[in-house]
Design a protein around this motif. Sequence first.
Motif, PDB file in Angstrom:
ATOM      1  N   SER A 121     -87.002  78.883  -1.520  1.00 32.78           N
ATOM      2  CA  SER A 121     -85.633  78.867  -2.059  1.00 32.78           C
ATOM      3  C   SER A 121     -84.620  78.792  -0.921  1.00 32.78           C
ATOM      4  CB  SER A 121     -85.382  80.111  -2.910  1.00 32.78           C
ATOM      5  OG  SER A 121     -86.112  80.068  -4.118  1.00 32.78           O
ATOM      6  N   GLU A 122     -84.898  79.529   0.156  1.00 33.50           N
ATOM      7  CA  GLU A 122     -83.999  79.491   1.307  1.00 33.50           C
ATOM      8  C   GLU A 122     -84.023  78.117   1.963  1.00 33.50           C
ATOM      9  OE1 GLU A 122     -85.222  82.697   3.818  1.00 33.50           O
ATOM     10  OE2 GLU A 122     -84.912  84.207   2.247  1.00 33.50           O
ATOM     11  N   LEU A 123     -85.199  77.494   2.016  1.00 33.30           N
ATOM     12  CA  LEU A 123     -85.293  76.146   2.572  1.00 33.30           C
ATOM     13  C   LEU A 123     -84.492  75.162   1.738  1.00 33.30           C
ATOM     14  CD1 LEU A 123     -86.545  74.063   4.524  1.00 33.30           C
ATOM     15  CD2 LEU A 123     -88.474  73.897   2.937  1.00 33.30           C
ATOM     16  N   LEU A 124     -84.634  75.232   0.424  1.00 30.57           N
ATOM     17  CA  LEU A 124     -83.900  74.324  -0.450  1.00 30.57           C
ATOM     18  C   LEU A 124     -82.395  74.501  -0.277  1.00 30.57           C
ATOM     19  CD1 LEU A 124     -83.822  72.169  -2.626  1.00 30.57           C
ATOM     20  CD2 LEU A 124     -84.112  73.979  -4.344  1.00 30.57           C
ATOM     21  N   ALA A 125     -81.939  75.734  -0.132  1.00 29.79           N
ATOM     22  CA  ALA A 125     -80.508  75.982   0.076  1.00 29.79           C
ATOM     23  C   ALA A 125     -80.036  75.346   1.383  1.00 29.79           C
ATOM     24  CB  ALA A 125     -80.231  77.481   0.078  1.00 29.79           C
ATOM     25  N   ALA A 126     -80.849  75.452   2.439  1.00 28.69           N
ATOM     26  CA  ALA A 126     -80.485  74.842   3.723  1.00 28.69           C
ATOM     27  C   ALA A 126     -80.483  73.326   3.616  1.00 28.69           C
ATOM     28  CB  ALA A 126     -81.462  75.306   4.803  1.00 28.69           C
ATOM     29  N   VAL A 127     -81.445  72.779   2.879  1.00 30.06           N
ATOM     30  CA  VAL A 127     -81.477  71.329   2.664  1.00 30.06           C
ATOM     31  C   VAL A 127     -80.228  70.885   1.919  1.00 30.06           C
ATOM     32  CG1 VAL A 127     -82.652  69.517   1.348  1.00 30.06           C
ATOM     33  CG2 VAL A 127     -83.983  71.082   2.769  1.00 30.06           C
ATOM     34  N   ARG A 128     -79.859  71.641   0.881  1.00 29.00           N
ATOM     35  CA  ARG A 128     -78.679  71.286   0.079  1.00 29.00           C
ATOM     36  C   ARG A 128     -77.411  71.280   0.926  1.00 29.00           C
ATOM     37  NH1 ARG A 128     -78.130  68.334  -3.998  1.00 29.00           N
ATOM     38  NH2 ARG A 128     -79.503  69.518  -5.390  1.00 29.00           N
ATOM     39  N   GLU A 129     -77.301  72.211   1.855  1.00 30.84           N
ATOM     40  CA  GLU A 129     -76.135  72.240   2.735  1.00 30.84           C
ATOM     41  C   GLU A 129     -76.004  70.948   3.526  1.00 30.84           C
ATOM     42  OE1 GLU A 129     -76.294  75.568   5.316  1.00 30.84           O
ATOM     43  OE2 GLU A 129     -76.065  77.064   3.718  1.00 30.84           O
ATOM     44  N   ARG A 130     -77.132  70.336   3.863  1.00 35.56           N
ATOM     45  CA  ARG A 130     -77.115  69.151   4.710  1.00 35.56           C
ATOM     46  C   ARG A 130     -76.981  67.850   3.930  1.00 35.56           C
ATOM     47  NH1 ARG A 130     -79.052  73.347   6.967  1.00 35.56           N
ATOM     48  NH2 ARG A 130     -79.080  73.622   9.237  1.00 35.56           N
ATOM     49  N   VAL A 131     -77.556  67.787   2.728  1.00 31.34           N
ATOM     50  CA  VAL A 131     -77.548  66.511   2.003  1.00 31.34           C
ATOM     51  C   VAL A 131     -76.433  66.425   0.975  1.00 31.34           C
ATOM     52  CG1 VAL A 131     -80.031  66.273   2.333  1.00 31.34           C
ATOM     53  CG2 VAL A 131     -79.175  67.257   0.187  1.00 31.34           C
ATOM     54  N   GLY A 144     -98.015  77.813  -8.223  1.00 32.50           N
ATOM     55  CA  GLY A 144     -96.867  78.352  -7.515  1.00 32.50           C
ATOM     56  C   GLY A 144     -96.256  79.531  -8.262  1.00 32.50           C
ATOM     57  N   ASN A 145     -95.381  80.227  -7.569  1.00 35.00           N
ATOM     58  CA  ASN A 145     -94.614  81.333  -8.143  1.00 35.00           C
ATOM     59  C   ASN A 145     -93.182  81.149  -7.665  1.00 35.00           C
ATOM     60  OD1 ASN A 145     -93.877  83.731  -9.375  1.00 35.00           O
ATOM     61  ND2 ASN A 145     -94.501  84.985  -7.636  1.00 35.00           N
ATOM     62  N   PRO A 146     -92.515  80.098  -8.157  1.00 35.87           N
ATOM     63  CA  PRO A 146     -91.228  79.691  -7.572  1.00 35.87           C
ATOM     64  C   PRO A 146     -90.136  80.733  -7.739  1.00 35.87           C
ATOM     65  CG  PRO A 146     -91.653  78.493  -9.602  1.00 35.87           C
ATOM     66  CD  PRO A 146     -92.913  79.228  -9.270  1.00 35.87           C
ATOM     67  N   GLY A 147     -89.344  80.886  -6.697  1.00 33.39           N
ATOM     68  CA  GLY A 147     -88.197  81.775  -6.753  1.00 33.39           C
ATOM     69  C   GLY A 147     -87.066  81.164  -7.555  1.00 33.39           C
ATOM     70  N   ASP A 148     -86.108  82.000  -7.905  1.00 31.01           N
ATOM     71  CA  ASP A 148     -84.975  81.529  -8.710  1.00 31.01           C
ATOM     72  C   ASP A 148     -84.202  80.429  -7.995  1.00 31.01           C
ATOM     73  OD1 ASP A 148     -85.639  83.341 -10.670  1.00 31.01           O
ATOM     74  OD2 ASP A 148     -84.190  84.852 -10.007  1.00 31.01           O
ATOM     75  N   GLY A 149     -84.178  80.470  -6.654  1.00 32.25           N
ATOM     76  CA  GLY A 149     -83.435  79.457  -5.912  1.00 32.25           C
ATOM     77  C   GLY A 149     -83.996  78.064  -6.089  1.00 32.25           C
ATOM     78  N   LEU A 150     -85.312  77.936  -6.254  1.00 28.94           N
ATOM     79  CA  LEU A 150     -85.911  76.623  -6.498  1.00 28.94           C
ATOM     80  C   LEU A 150     -85.510  76.094  -7.864  1.00 28.94           C
ATOM     81  CD1 LEU A 150     -89.592  76.680  -5.136  1.00 28.94           C
ATOM     82  CD2 LEU A 150     -87.593  75.533  -4.187  1.00 28.94           C
ATOM     83  N   ILE A 151     -85.459  76.977  -8.839  1.00 24.80           N
ATOM     84  CA  ILE A 151     -85.099  76.578 -10.194  1.00 24.80           C
ATOM     85  C   ILE A 151     -83.619  76.211 -10.269  1.00 24.80           C
ATOM     86  CG2 ILE A 151     -84.936  77.382 -12.584  1.00 24.80           C
ATOM     87  CD1 ILE A 151     -87.383  79.212 -11.889  1.00 24.80           C
ATOM     88  N   GLU A 152     -82.788  77.024  -9.645  1.00 22.01           N
ATOM     89  CA  GLU A 152     -81.343  76.802  -9.728  1.00 22.01           C
ATOM     90  C   GLU A 152     -80.867  75.689  -8.799  1.00 22.01           C
ATOM     91  OE1 GLU A 152     -79.993  80.660  -8.702  1.00 22.01           O
ATOM     92  OE2 GLU A 152     -80.715  81.586 -10.561  1.00 22.01           O
ATOM     93  N   GLY A 153     -81.580  75.461  -7.686  1.00 20.66           N
ATOM     94  CA  GLY A 153     -81.085  74.522  -6.682  1.00 20.66           C
ATOM     95  C   GLY A 153     -81.616  73.119  -6.796  1.00 20.66           C
ATOM     96  N   SER A 154     -82.651  72.898  -7.626  1.00 23.37           N
ATOM     97  CA  SER A 154     -83.225  71.556  -7.757  1.00 23.37           C
ATOM     98  C   SER A 154     -82.630  70.846  -8.967  1.00 23.37           C
ATOM     99  CB  SER A 154     -84.742  71.637  -7.885  1.00 23.37           C
ATOM    100  OG  SER A 154     -85.109  72.418  -9.008  1.00 23.37           O
ATOM    101  N   ASP A 155     -82.623  69.525  -8.900  1.00 23.37           N
ATOM    102  CA  ASP A 155     -82.169  68.719 -10.040  1.00 23.37           C
ATOM    103  C   ASP A 155     -83.337  68.314 -10.923  1.00 23.37           C
ATOM    104  OD1 ASP A 155     -79.192  68.145  -9.303  1.00 23.37           O
ATOM    105  OD2 ASP A 155     -80.301  67.739  -7.461  1.00 23.37           O
TER     106      ASP A 155
END
Length: 225
Positions: A121-131, A144-155
């Motif tokens: 989730s932290e990686l996805l947030a950092a990726v989002r900041e850049r793209v 997997g056991n995805p965190g909330d950040g993966l669910i909220e941050g992906s399209d």
Amino acid sequence: MTLRLGIAGIWHETSTFVPGETTLADFEAYGLADGPEAMRRLFEGTATEVGGALEACAALGLEAVPCFWAGAVPGPTVAARAWAELRGRLLRQLERALPLDGLVLALHGALVAAGSDDAESELLAAVRERVGSIPIAVVLDLHGNPGDGLIEGSDILLAYNTYPHVDAAERAAAAVGLLAETIEGSLAPVVAGRRVPVLSCPLAQATDAEPMAGLLRSARRLEAR
């Protein structure tokens, strides 16, 4: 104008109860591709997420832009230094690849690093900041056991459908197709997640046998609607 899709990922199925740590050397021994040429050499023609994404881009007339991928054998918590190094390399290659129209991230959904229980989730947030606001599709392992950040941050968020895992390339190809539809405006995807209080036995999870075979058939009927 040809759409440009970035492809990147860091893959590890972490077992936090296993002693020791997963190091950078473990990723280098299993698979590490830093940059477009290295990724193509490692993945073209393979039945993997990256291989499936590359093939789908070619079939749809999209420009694939491989960035970075690293994976290690499932095992103990990823060492903090290893995670910082891998995360930094992925982000640097991603920045070099910009601008992009969309991005496919091949993750596992169960990576835990020292000091970071929800590293993906932290990686996805950092990726989002850049793209920025471009659509991001994430492909995960079925276990997997995805965190909330993966669910909220992906399209777009897809997981393998099969166990044993024989459809990684197929799922990544589906992610590429959905990304293309999203970029072109014919699809407005919504990601939603729900955690259910179920702990299932791996010996009963094979998707070519019951009860999973029937559940998968039901899921495919729903998807077709």
